[in-house]
Scaffold this active site. Structure first.
Site, mmCIF file in Angstrom:
data_model
loop_
_atom_site.group_PDB
_atom_site.id
_atom_site.type_symbol
_atom_site.label_atom_id
_atom_site.label_comp_id
_atom_site.label_asym_id
_atom_site.label_seq_id
_atom_site.Cartn_x
_atom_site.Cartn_y
_atom_site.Cartn_z
ATOM 1 N N PHE A 215 34.862 67.194 25.926
ATOM 2 C CA PHE A 215 35.453 67.170 24.585
ATOM 3 C C PHE A 215 34.377 66.766 23.582
ATOM 4 O O PHE A 215 33.576 65.882 23.843
ATOM 5 C CB PHE A 215 36.631 66.192 24.550
ATOM 6 C CG PHE A 215 37.555 66.419 23.400
ATOM 7 C CD1 PHE A 215 38.486 67.442 23.427
ATOM 8 C CD2 PHE A 215 37.485 65.622 22.275
ATOM 9 C CE1 PHE A 215 39.346 67.662 22.360
ATOM 10 C CE2 PHE A 215 38.332 65.823 21.205
ATOM 11 C CZ PHE A 215 39.264 66.843 21.241
ATOM 12 N N ALA B 168 36.637 61.865 27.655
ATOM 13 C CA ALA B 168 36.222 60.495 27.950
ATOM 14 C C ALA B 168 37.225 59.746 28.826
ATOM 15 O O ALA B 168 36.833 58.911 29.643
ATOM 16 C CB ALA B 168 35.986 59.734 26.651
ATOM 17 N N PHE B 169 38.495 60.031 28.671
ATOM 18 C CA PHE B 169 39.514 59.314 29.442
ATOM 19 C C PHE B 169 39.368 59.568 30.941
ATOM 20 O O PHE B 169 39.674 58.698 31.762
ATOM 21 C CB PHE B 169 40.914 59.719 28.964
ATOM 22 C CG PHE B 169 42.005 58.845 29.488
ATOM 23 C CD1 PHE B 169 42.269 57.612 28.911
ATOM 24 C CD2 PHE B 169 42.780 59.248 30.563
ATOM 25 C CE1 PHE B 169 43.279 56.792 29.402
ATOM 26 C CE2 PHE B 169 43.796 58.440 31.056
ATOM 27 C CZ PHE B 169 44.042 57.208 30.473
ATOM 28 N N GLU B 170 38.876 60.744 31.305
ATOM 29 C CA GLU B 170 38.735 61.115 32.713
ATOM 30 C C GLU B 170 37.430 60.609 33.336
ATOM 31 O O GLU B 170 37.252 60.678 34.560
ATOM 32 C CB GLU B 170 38.824 62.640 32.865
ATOM 33 C CG GLU B 170 40.193 63.214 32.550
ATOM 34 C CD GLU B 170 40.513 63.297 31.054
ATOM 35 O OE1 GLU B 170 41.705 63.216 30.707
ATOM 36 O OE2 GLU B 170 39.575 63.422 30.228
ATOM 37 N N GLY C 225 43.177 60.326 12.761
ATOM 38 C CA GLY C 225 44.177 59.654 11.943
ATOM 39 C C GLY C 225 45.260 58.923 12.713
ATOM 40 O O GLY C 225 46.188 58.390 12.113
ATOM 41 N N THR C 226 45.143 58.881 14.046
ATOM 42 C CA THR C 226 46.163 58.222 14.872
ATOM 43 C C THR C 226 45.496 57.173 15.765
ATOM 44 O O THR C 226 44.274 57.157 15.904
ATOM 45 C CB THR C 226 46.888 59.251 15.770
ATOM 46 O OG1 THR C 226 45.960 59.731 16.755
ATOM 47 C CG2 THR C 226 47.439 60.415 14.959
ATOM 48 N N HIS D 51 45.226 57.166 18.842
ATOM 49 C CA HIS D 51 44.739 57.790 20.074
ATOM 50 C C HIS D 51 43.305 57.375 20.384
ATOM 51 O O HIS D 51 42.957 57.095 21.535
ATOM 52 C CB HIS D 51 44.858 59.320 19.939
ATOM 53 C CG HIS D 51 44.476 60.065 21.169
ATOM 54 N ND1 HIS D 51 43.285 60.745 21.284
ATOM 55 C CD2 HIS D 51 45.123 60.239 22.347
ATOM 56 C CE1 HIS D 51 43.221 61.305 22.475
ATOM 57 N NE2 HIS D 51 44.315 61.010 23.140
ATOM 58 N N ARG E 72 23.820 59.547 16.213
ATOM 59 C CA ARG E 72 23.587 58.881 17.494
ATOM 60 C C ARG E 72 23.272 59.865 18.624
ATOM 61 O O ARG E 72 22.973 59.443 19.741
ATOM 62 C CB ARG E 72 24.802 58.028 17.858
ATOM 63 C CG ARG E 72 24.883 56.786 16.984
ATOM 64 C CD ARG E 72 26.280 56.205 16.917
ATOM 65 N NE ARG E 72 26.317 55.009 16.088
ATOM 66 C CZ ARG E 72 26.303 54.997 14.753
ATOM 67 N NH1 ARG E 72 26.243 56.136 14.077
ATOM 68 N NH2 ARG E 72 26.338 53.860 14.078
#
Length: 153
Positions: free
Chosen positions: A22, A56-58, A85-86, A88, A127
């Site tokens: 992602f 990144a979550f995985e 905007g959330t 998450h 970065r």
């Protein structure tokens, strides 16, 4: 008194890169920086294995499996989480960093954190190789040095 200190020699090290796809327009630069760093410090591309995951979550669960395999001297986690905007962002970034830390502590294999957690796309670009250096390079150096420290203990 004996002082144990790592060096930045990647020769002979087997390094696994676990890569969140992602935001690949950012992550690709981090991956390039990581690979270049290993090679510049005497490592071989033959000793680098890239494992791609959705995001990144995985990363932590795959890093855990990689560490448990015994195939790697070090693992470098690379990805990019950009705030939206959330809430998450907070969940993904928090669980990613917590999971990666747990993998390193539980396995004894250094897992370096090269997942950008930024507020804006501009910060991510900075970065990933412009103004603020390449965090893929920086965390790979940390992984190399830590792997070499652990070999001496």
């Amino acid at each position: 008194m004996k002082i144990i200190e790592g060096n930045l020699t990647a020769q002979g090290l087997k390094v696994g890169l676990v890569i969140g796809r992602f935001n690949s327009f950012i992550v690709d630069s981090l991956v390039k920086g990581a690979i270049d760093t290993i090679v510049r410090h005497g490592g071989s591309e033959d000793n680098i294995e890239q494992v791609l995951v959705p995001g990144a979550f995985e990363i932590p669960i795959v890093a855990q499996k990689m560490a448990a395999s015994g195939k790697y001297d070090a693992i470098v986690a690379l990805g990019a989480v950009i705030r939206g905007g959330t809430p998450h962002f907070d969940y993904v970034a928090g669980e990613c960093v917590k999971g990666i830390g747990q993998v390193a502590l539980n396995s004894g294999v250094p897992v370096s954190f090269g997942v950008l957690t930024v507020d804006t796309i501009d910060q991510a670009i900075e970065r990933a190789g412009t103004k603020a250096g390449n965090k893929g390079e920086e965390c790979t150096l940390a992984a190399i040095e830590t792997a070499n420290v652990l070999k001496q203990i």
